[in-house]
Scaffold this motif. Structure first.
Motif, PDB file in Angstrom:
ATOM      1  N   HIS A  84     -88.048  12.445 -35.361  1.00 54.77           N
ATOM      2  CA  HIS A  84     -87.303  11.164 -35.720  1.00 54.77           C
ATOM      3  C   HIS A  84     -87.751  10.230 -34.448  1.00 54.77           C
ATOM      4  CE1 HIS A  84     -83.937   8.493 -34.797  1.00 54.77           C
ATOM      5  NE2 HIS A  84     -84.261   7.901 -35.869  1.00 54.77           N
ATOM      6  N   PHE A  85     -88.168   8.855 -35.165  1.00 54.95           N
ATOM      7  CA  PHE A  85     -88.433   7.739 -34.159  1.00 54.95           C
ATOM      8  C   PHE A  85     -87.935   6.462 -35.172  1.00 54.95           C
ATOM      9  CE2 PHE A  85     -91.870   7.189 -37.121  1.00 54.95           C
ATOM     10  CZ  PHE A  85     -92.320   6.111 -36.929  1.00 54.95           C
ATOM     11  N   GLY A  86     -88.114   5.307 -34.270  1.00 56.46           N
ATOM     12  CA  GLY A  86     -87.589   4.025 -35.134  1.00 56.46           C
ATOM     13  C   GLY A  86     -87.531   3.025 -34.259  1.00 56.46           C
ATOM     14  N   GLY A  87     -87.156   1.782 -34.602  1.00 56.43           N
ATOM     15  CA  GLY A  87     -86.960   0.592 -33.901  1.00 56.43           C
ATOM     16  C   GLY A  87     -85.858  -0.255 -34.290  1.00 56.43           C
ATOM     17  N   SER A  88     -85.220  -1.021 -33.431  1.00 53.45           N
ATOM     18  CA  SER A  88     -84.323  -2.034 -33.843  1.00 53.45           C
ATOM     19  C   SER A  88     -85.086  -3.357 -34.254  1.00 53.45           C
ATOM     20  CB  SER A  88     -83.421  -2.056 -32.800  1.00 53.45           C
ATOM     21  OG  SER A  88     -82.754  -0.710 -32.429  1.00 53.45           O
ATOM     22  N   ALA A  89     -84.624  -3.924 -35.401  1.00 54.28           N
ATOM     23  CA  ALA A  89     -85.092  -5.103 -35.730  1.00 54.28           C
ATOM     24  C   ALA A  89     -84.818  -6.401 -34.798  1.00 54.28           C
ATOM     25  CB  ALA A  89     -84.621  -5.722 -37.115  1.00 54.28           C
ATOM     26  N   PHE A  93     -93.981  10.726 -31.008  1.00 53.50           N
ATOM     27  CA  PHE A  93     -94.196  10.401 -29.535  1.00 53.50           C
ATOM     28  C   PHE A  93     -93.472   9.244 -28.959  1.00 53.50           C
ATOM     29  CE2 PHE A  93     -97.542   8.142 -30.886  1.00 53.50           C
ATOM     30  CZ  PHE A  93     -97.894   7.036 -30.275  1.00 53.50           C
ATOM     31  N   SER A  94     -93.316   9.196 -27.477  1.00 53.30           N
ATOM     32  CA  SER A  94     -92.639   8.136 -27.116  1.00 53.30           C
ATOM     33  C   SER A  94     -93.008   8.171 -25.643  1.00 53.30           C
ATOM     34  CB  SER A  94     -91.091   8.027 -27.028  1.00 53.30           C
ATOM     35  OG  SER A  94     -90.450   6.980 -26.483  1.00 53.30           O
ATOM     36  N   GLY A  95     -93.019   6.753 -24.914  1.00 53.83           N
ATOM     37  CA  GLY A  95     -93.530   6.767 -23.537  1.00 53.83           C
ATOM     38  C   GLY A  95     -93.464   5.569 -22.851  1.00 53.83           C
ATOM     39  N   HIS A  96     -93.376   5.477 -21.689  1.00 53.88           N
ATOM     40  CA  HIS A  96     -93.304   4.028 -20.993  1.00 53.88           C
ATOM     41  C   HIS A  96     -94.341   4.009 -19.765  1.00 53.88           C
ATOM     42  CE1 HIS A  96     -90.795   5.438 -17.436  1.00 53.88           C
ATOM     43  NE2 HIS A  96     -90.108   6.161 -18.584  1.00 53.88           N
ATOM     44  N   HIS A  97     -94.325   3.016 -19.239  1.00 53.45           N
ATOM     45  CA  HIS A  97     -95.048   2.812 -18.024  1.00 53.45           C
ATOM     46  C   HIS A  97     -94.277   2.330 -16.681  1.00 53.45           C
ATOM     47  CE1 HIS A  97     -94.695  -1.202 -19.328  1.00 53.45           C
ATOM     48  NE2 HIS A  97     -95.155  -1.853 -18.166  1.00 53.45           N
ATOM     49  N   MET A  98     -93.123   2.544 -16.744  1.00 51.43           N
ATOM     50  CA  MET A  98     -92.223   2.313 -15.680  1.00 51.43           C
ATOM     51  C   MET A  98     -92.281   3.244 -14.581  1.00 51.43           C
ATOM     52  SD  MET A  98     -91.293  -0.763 -16.345  1.00 51.43           S
ATOM     53  CE  MET A  98     -91.431  -1.679 -17.797  1.00 51.43           C
ATOM     54  N   GLU A  99     -92.291   2.677 -13.130  1.00 54.47           N
ATOM     55  CA  GLU A  99     -91.958   3.584 -11.931  1.00 54.47           C
ATOM     56  C   GLU A  99     -90.816   3.211 -11.185  1.00 54.47           C
ATOM     57  OE1 GLU A  99     -95.691   2.914  -9.917  1.00 54.47           O
ATOM     58  OE2 GLU A  99     -96.984   3.624 -11.477  1.00 54.47           O
ATOM     59  N   SER A 100     -90.141   4.449 -10.578  1.00 51.31           N
ATOM     60  CA  SER A 100     -88.876   4.167 -10.218  1.00 51.31           C
ATOM     61  C   SER A 100     -89.017   3.717  -8.714  1.00 51.31           C
ATOM     62  CB  SER A 100     -88.138   5.774  -9.936  1.00 51.31           C
ATOM     63  OG  SER A 100     -88.979   6.653  -9.362  1.00 51.31           O
ATOM     64  N   ILE A 160     -85.705   7.670 -30.490  1.00 51.08           N
ATOM     65  CA  ILE A 160     -86.440   8.824 -30.383  1.00 51.08           C
ATOM     66  C   ILE A 160     -85.701   9.947 -30.257  1.00 51.08           C
ATOM     67  CG2 ILE A 160     -86.857   8.622 -28.001  1.00 51.08           C
ATOM     68  CD1 ILE A 160     -89.541   9.988 -30.399  1.00 51.08           C
ATOM     69  N   ASP A 161     -85.908  10.882 -31.508  1.00 49.70           N
ATOM     70  CA  ASP A 161     -84.961  12.128 -31.527  1.00 49.70           C
ATOM     71  C   ASP A 161     -83.629  11.985 -31.101  1.00 49.70           C
ATOM     72  OD1 ASP A 161     -87.125  13.362 -32.490  1.00 49.70           O
ATOM     73  OD2 ASP A 161     -87.765  14.291 -30.775  1.00 49.70           O
ATOM     74  N   GLN A 181     -87.735  -0.564 -23.673  1.00 49.51           N
ATOM     75  CA  GLN A 181     -89.127  -0.950 -22.796  1.00 49.51           C
ATOM     76  C   GLN A 181     -90.108   0.535 -23.021  1.00 49.51           C
ATOM     77  OE1 GLN A 181     -87.264  -3.282 -19.455  1.00 49.51           O
ATOM     78  NE2 GLN A 181     -89.384  -3.502 -19.384  1.00 49.51           N
ATOM     79  N   THR A 182     -90.088   0.782 -24.167  1.00 56.22           N
ATOM     80  CA  THR A 182     -91.077   2.207 -24.323  1.00 56.22           C
ATOM     81  C   THR A 182     -92.000   1.897 -25.605  1.00 56.22           C
ATOM     82  OG1 THR A 182     -89.920   3.304 -26.351  1.00 56.22           O
ATOM     83  CG2 THR A 182     -89.085   3.674 -24.100  1.00 56.22           C
ATOM     84  N   PHE A 183     -93.181   2.606 -25.725  1.00 56.19           N
ATOM     85  CA  PHE A 183     -93.979   2.401 -27.052  1.00 56.19           C
ATOM     86  C   PHE A 183     -93.470   3.947 -27.576  1.00 56.19           C
ATOM     87  CE2 PHE A 183     -97.408   3.181 -29.830  1.00 56.19           C
ATOM     88  CZ  PHE A 183     -97.730   1.855 -30.306  1.00 56.19           C
ATOM     89  N   THR A 184     -92.741   3.653 -28.858  1.00 53.26           N
ATOM     90  CA  THR A 184     -92.426   5.126 -29.451  1.00 53.26           C
ATOM     91  C   THR A 184     -93.168   4.944 -31.108  1.00 53.26           C
ATOM     92  OG1 THR A 184     -90.471   4.962 -28.172  1.00 53.26           O
ATOM     93  CG2 THR A 184     -90.419   6.044 -30.341  1.00 53.26           C
ATOM     94  N   GLY A 185     -93.594   5.966 -31.419  1.00 52.23           N
ATOM     95  CA  GLY A 185     -94.077   6.090 -32.953  1.00 52.23           C
ATOM     96  C   GLY A 185     -94.630   7.318 -33.386  1.00 52.23           C
ATOM     97  N   VAL A 186     -95.549   7.225 -34.462  1.00 51.87           N
ATOM     98  CA  VAL A 186     -95.956   8.426 -34.848  1.00 51.87           C
ATOM     99  C   VAL A 186     -97.304   8.358 -35.209  1.00 51.87           C
ATOM    100  CG1 VAL A 186     -95.474   7.662 -37.429  1.00 51.87           C
ATOM    101  CG2 VAL A 186     -95.931  10.193 -36.885  1.00 51.87           C
ATOM    102  N   ALA A 187     -98.363   9.141 -34.925  1.00 49.91           N
ATOM    103  CA  ALA A 187     -99.758   9.103 -35.135  1.00 49.91           C
ATOM    104  C   ALA A 187     -99.955  10.018 -36.248  1.00 49.91           C
ATOM    105  CB  ALA A 187    -100.574   9.717 -33.881  1.00 49.91           C
ATOM    106  N   ILE A 188    -100.628   9.401 -37.113  1.00 51.64           N
ATOM    107  CA  ILE A 188    -100.882  10.400 -38.544  1.00 51.64           C
ATOM    108  C   ILE A 188    -102.302  10.475 -38.815  1.00 51.64           C
ATOM    109  CG2 ILE A 188    -100.728   9.988 -41.065  1.00 51.64           C
ATOM    110  CD1 ILE A 188     -98.253   7.894 -40.564  1.00 51.64           C
ATOM    111  N   GLY A 189    -102.741  11.631 -39.137  1.00 52.82           N
ATOM    112  CA  GLY A 189    -103.951  12.094 -39.246  1.00 52.82           C
ATOM    113  C   GLY A 189    -104.313  12.337 -40.669  1.00 52.82           C
ATOM    114  N   ARG A 190    -105.366  13.107 -41.037  1.00 54.53           N
ATOM    115  CA  ARG A 190    -105.840  13.536 -42.352  1.00 54.53           C
ATOM    116  C   ARG A 190    -104.933  14.599 -42.836  1.00 54.53           C
ATOM    117  NH1 ARG A 190    -109.038  10.128 -44.888  1.00 54.53           N
ATOM    118  NH2 ARG A 190    -110.971   9.588 -44.048  1.00 54.53           N
ATOM    119  N   LYS A 191    -104.940  14.874 -44.373  1.00 55.56           N
ATOM    120  CA  LYS A 191    -104.421  15.831 -44.837  1.00 55.56           C
ATOM    121  C   LYS A 191    -105.052  17.219 -44.422  1.00 55.56           C
ATOM    122  CE  LYS A 191    -103.963  16.081 -49.340  1.00 55.56           C
ATOM    123  NZ  LYS A 191    -104.131  15.905 -50.723  1.00 55.56           N
ATOM    124  N   ILE A 192    -103.846  18.130 -43.957  1.00 56.57           N
ATOM    125  CA  ILE A 192    -104.272  19.389 -43.473  1.00 56.57           C
ATOM    126  C   ILE A 192    -104.909  20.259 -44.472  1.00 56.57           C
ATOM    127  CG2 ILE A 192    -103.111  21.530 -42.452  1.00 56.57           C
ATOM    128  CD1 ILE A 192    -100.635  19.800 -41.754  1.00 56.57           C
TER     129      ILE A 192
END
Length: 387
Positions: A168-173, A209-216, A369-370, A376-387
């Motif tokens: 599951h993924f999504g975003g707030s308007a 998937f989800s990810g960010h570019h932040m460093e602690s 995400i789940d 401050q992430t980029f979260t989404g779904v990558a979609i490919g061709r039919k299996i």
């Protein structure tokens, strides 16, 4: 309007569309022209809050009669040509490759596990009737929330339990950073204090998937007083929150703004991962309002932005290469990432990167995400061709 057909994705499985037309009827007409094919089964859109939403809703209902349509307002759009503002971006899904069902969730404060279980069961049953693929391993869920509802965490926990193994993924308007009115769209109308859940069952490959570019960094802050229901932190390190945050980032309190928050985020550590808790605003009592939940006693770490472009490129490439053939990525990109790119003069390269990777989506007031609400992430779904 310029010829957009060469830029938009046009595949048997899905199509993309966008319009920069400011008139609501003309904008929807242009979307319809680009998405009008016999296999159209579902339309997902992301629109600027500058549109007159009642007119836009009426036009969508008329033009796409009989088609499931869902969407939300944004803090910026991602079209087939990259970043845009003041536009509407959309994706059309075919009935041949996608079974889609959706549900509006109103009264978010009262939503519980029994509600979530009922919704997921209904969505699954509707998808199975379309006979595309088994639900398990062939489905993902998308959520869109009213970005000012402050109810994401509560609803997401219950939804995640009910979804089980379904990713599951999504975003707030958003509302173009006005922080006044954010809306989700379903069943012919725009709604506030509501969320939309979409179950997508497909014969196509996909990767959520989800990810960010932040460093602690080394600096820590302890939340010593918070109003959790309102997402307000009153004290950090036993000092007024805004004053302590101002001190550690070296920006005067009166100059704290979205730019300060974008470049000086703070995060909570869970295991080995850091999850950003973005600041929304400074209040008159020197408390800080956040986009995500905050609680008494949590330890926050000061973060700094790493290489946004290279990290995003690596992330998108990795997901695409895991698919047989990449068609499209639906992306929920935090508006603070876009703001950071603007501050650093990198908006155009990021926009070109999104276009090259076939990303369509929107800039959010928070990502999901789940079962987690993150910033401050980029979260989404990558979609490919039919299996």
């Amino acid at each position: 309007m310029t010829d957009q057909s060469s830029q938009n994705i046009c595949q048997p499985e899905l199509r993309t569309a966008f319009s920069t037309e400011r008139d609501e009827l003309m904008a929807v007409d242009q979307l319809h022209q680009q998405l009008n094919w016999p296999e159209l089964n579902f339309v997902l859109f992301f629109c600027s809050a500058e549109y007159q939403l009642d007119k836009l809703a009426e036009a969508l209902q008329q033009r796409f009669a009989g088609i499931l349509v869902a969407g939300c307002t944004t803090a910026g759009e991602i079209t087939a040509e990259g970043y845009d503002q003041g536009s509407i971006s959309a994706v059309g899904f075919s009935r041949e490759a996608f079974a889609v069902s959706g549900q509006l969730i109103g009264g978010l404060q009262q939503f519980d596990f029994n509600d979530a279980q009922g919704v997921v069961e209904q969505l699954s049953e509707r998808c199975l009737k379309q006979q595309i693929a088994p639900i398990k391993d062939h489905s993902f869920a998308l959520t869109l929330f009213d970005g000012l509802s402050t109810q994401e965490e509560k609803v997401l926990v219950t939804l995640d339990s009910a979804l089980g193994s379904i990713p599951h993924f999504g975003g707030s308007a958003g509302d173009d950073i006005c922080l006044a009115n954010t809306h989700v769209y379903f069943d012919g109308a725009f709604h506030t204090n509501a969320a939309v859940i979409i179950l997508v069952n497909t014969s196509c490959e996909f990767r959520v998937f989800s990810g960010h570019h932040m460093e602690s960094r080394d600096t820590k802050l302890v939340v010593t007083e918070a109003d959790s229901p309102q997402r307000r932190v009153l004290e950090l390190n036993a000092e007024p929150a805004a004053i302590e945050y101002s001190r550690i980032v070296g920006v005067p309190v009166e100059e704290l703004n979205h730019e300060s928050f974008a470049l000086n985020p703070i995060a909570v550590r869970i295991g080995d991962e850091y999850f950003v808790r973005s600041i929304q605003s400074v209040n008159d009592d020197l408390s800080l309002t956040f986009y995500c939940a905050v609680e008494n006693g949590i330890v926050l770490t000061l973060m700094e932005p790493g290489e946004l472009i290279s990290k995003l490129d690596q992330q998108l490439t990795r997901e695409e290469q895991a698919l047989g053939e990449h068609l499209l990525t639906l992306g929920c990109d935090c508006f603070l990432r876009r703001l950071e790119a603007q501050i650093r003069g990198k908006s155009e390269p990021v926009s070109e990167l999104l276009q090259r990777h076939r990303v369509v989506g929107f800039n959010t007031y928070g990502e999901q995400i789940d079962g987690m609400h993150v910033n401050q992430t980029f979260t989404g779904v990558a979609i490919g061709r039919k299996i």
